[in-house]
Design a protein around this motif. Structure first.
Motif, PDB file in Angstrom:
ATOM      1  N   ALA A  17       0.800  -1.227   0.000  1.00 22.72           N
ATOM      2  CA  ALA A  17       0.000   0.000   0.000  1.00 22.72           C
ATOM      3  C   ALA A  17       0.836   1.281   0.000  1.00 22.72           C
ATOM      4  O   ALA A  17       0.445   2.276   0.594  1.00 22.72           O
ATOM      5  CB  ALA A  17      -0.965  -0.016   1.177  1.00 22.72           C
ATOM      6  N   THR A  18       1.972   1.290  -0.677  1.00 20.88           N
ATOM      7  CA  THR A  18       2.843   2.456  -0.686  1.00 20.88           C
ATOM      8  C   THR A  18       2.325   3.574  -1.591  1.00 20.88           C
ATOM      9  O   THR A  18       2.796   4.707  -1.503  1.00 20.88           O
ATOM     10  CB  THR A  18       4.267   2.067  -1.124  1.00 20.88           C
ATOM     11  N   GLY A  19       1.361   3.284  -2.454  1.00 20.13           N
ATOM     12  CA  GLY A  19       0.854   4.285  -3.387  1.00 20.13           C
ATOM     13  C   GLY A  19      -0.478   4.885  -2.994  1.00 20.13           C
ATOM     14  O   GLY A  19      -1.067   5.630  -3.779  1.00 20.13           O
ATOM     15  N   LEU A  20      -0.959   4.600  -1.792  1.00 18.34           N
ATOM     16  CA  LEU A  20      -2.250   5.148  -1.379  1.00 18.34           C
ATOM     17  C   LEU A  20      -2.134   6.620  -1.004  1.00 18.34           C
ATOM     18  O   LEU A  20      -1.103   7.081  -0.525  1.00 18.34           O
ATOM     19  CB  LEU A  20      -2.806   4.360  -0.198  1.00 18.34           C
ATOM     20  N   ASN A  21      -3.212   7.363  -1.247  1.00 13.68           N
ATOM     21  CA  ASN A  21      -3.297   8.789  -0.937  1.00 13.68           C
ATOM     22  C   ASN A  21      -4.660   9.077  -0.349  1.00 13.68           C
ATOM     23  O   ASN A  21      -5.593   8.291  -0.490  1.00 13.68           O
ATOM     24  CB  ASN A  21      -3.173   9.627  -2.216  1.00 13.68           C
ATOM     25  N   VAL A  22      -4.778  10.225   0.249  1.00 16.39           N
ATOM     26  CA  VAL A  22      -6.060  10.728   0.692  1.00 16.39           C
ATOM     27  C   VAL A  22      -6.159  12.170   0.206  1.00 16.39           C
ATOM     28  O   VAL A  22      -5.152  12.874   0.115  1.00 16.39           O
ATOM     29  CB  VAL A  22      -6.223  10.622   2.234  1.00 16.39           C
ATOM     30  N   VAL A  23      -7.361  12.599  -0.154  1.00 14.79           N
ATOM     31  CA  VAL A  23      -7.564  13.978  -0.578  1.00 14.79           C
ATOM     32  C   VAL A  23      -7.806  14.798   0.680  1.00 14.79           C
ATOM     33  O   VAL A  23      -8.747  14.561   1.433  1.00 14.79           O
ATOM     34  CB  VAL A  23      -8.759  14.104  -1.552  1.00 14.79           C
ATOM     35  N   ALA A  24      -6.925  15.764   0.918  1.00 17.74           N
ATOM     36  CA  ALA A  24      -7.013  16.614   2.101  1.00 17.74           C
ATOM     37  C   ALA A  24      -7.662  17.946   1.720  1.00 17.74           C
ATOM     38  O   ALA A  24      -7.992  18.183   0.555  1.00 17.74           O
ATOM     39  CB  ALA A  24      -5.618  16.845   2.665  1.00 17.74           C
ATOM     40  N   ALA A  25      -7.813  18.822   2.707  1.00 11.92           N
ATOM     41  CA  ALA A  25      -8.376  20.149   2.477  1.00 11.92           C
ATOM     42  C   ALA A  25      -7.604  20.837   1.360  1.00 11.92           C
ATOM     43  O   ALA A  25      -6.382  20.727   1.280  1.00 11.92           O
ATOM     44  CB  ALA A  25      -8.310  20.966   3.753  1.00 11.92           C
ATOM     45  N   GLY A  26      -8.305  21.525   0.497  1.00 13.47           N
ATOM     46  CA  GLY A  26      -7.664  22.198  -0.625  1.00 13.47           C
ATOM     47  C   GLY A  26      -7.386  21.261  -1.779  1.00 13.47           C
ATOM     48  O   GLY A  26      -6.588  21.561  -2.655  1.00 13.47           O
ATOM     49  N   ASP A  27      -8.028  20.091  -1.764  1.00 13.50           N
ATOM     50  CA  ASP A  27      -7.861  19.082  -2.820  1.00 13.50           C
ATOM     51  C   ASP A  27      -6.416  18.625  -2.982  1.00 13.50           C
ATOM     52  O   ASP A  27      -5.972  18.310  -4.076  1.00 13.50           O
ATOM     53  CB  ASP A  27      -8.393  19.593  -4.164  1.00 13.50           C
ATOM     54  N   GLU A  28      -5.682  18.604  -1.892  1.00 14.88           N
ATOM     55  CA  GLU A  28      -4.304  18.138  -1.938  1.00 14.88           C
ATOM     56  C   GLU A  28      -4.266  16.635  -1.703  1.00 14.88           C
ATOM     57  O   GLU A  28      -4.941  16.125  -0.817  1.00 14.88           O
ATOM     58  CB  GLU A  28      -3.478  18.805  -0.841  1.00 14.88           C
TER      59      GLU A  28
END
Length: 168
Positions: free
Chosen positions: A79-90
């Motif tokens: 799972a090294t490529g997982l992301n989450v969308v944070a405030a400001g669409d980052e």
């Protein structure tokens, strides 16, 4: 070690010898960096996502402090490529930290990976790169190669490229 044997002049750091200090010292001059390690994605707080190096844990915050202008950094771990969308669409995840450290291209996994098939995948990927294929072509070749032996996508489909993948 099987993957290192496919690369010319590879420096191999295993276990406790694979430290953040070694990455800081050797990383800036490395064309390819391959980290076969355990990854941890924290969806609740992605800044604390990271990878295990030796006896320490290298977080996303730590990655921002590194200088790693490699052509390719591979995180061969779960799972090294997982992301989450944070405030400001980052997007927050290891991708952002490694690209911020200067990596041109990343090879990462979207889910937990199987050790043996991942070793076969990575060996095939680097052999294709050695033959002159681009990173994108080498990824496709490795997927096809592994798919012939492991038809279920769990084994051959977790890996993807981020960054400048079309160059050699």
């Amino acid at each position: 070690m099987a993957v290192a044997s496919t690369l010319n002049s590879a420096q191999l750091f295993v276990g406790d010898a694979a430290t953040e200090q070694v990455l800081r010292e050797s990383g800036p001059a490395s064309r390819l960096i391959h980290l076969a390690t355990h990854g941890n994605f924290r969806q609740d707080n992605p800044m604390f996502s990271g990878i295990r190096l030796g006896q320490s844990f290298l977080s996303l915050v730590d990655l921002y402090q590194l200088r790693l202008p490699a052509e390719l950094i591979t995180l061969s771990g779960c799972a090294t490529g997982l992301n989450v969308v944070a405030a400001g669409d980052e997007l927050l995840g290891l991708i952002r930290g490694l690209l911020g450290a200067g990596a041109q291209c990343l090879l990462l996994a979207l889910w937990d990976v199987h050790d043996r098939s991942t070793t076969e995948f990575m060996t095939s990927f680097y052999e294709s790169l050695k033959k002159g294929e681009t990173k994108a072509q080498a990824l496709q070749s490795a997927m096809k190669d592994l798919r012939s032996r492991y038809p279920h996508p769990y084994y051959w489909a977790p890996f993807f490229l981020a960054g400048m993948a079309s160059t050699s």
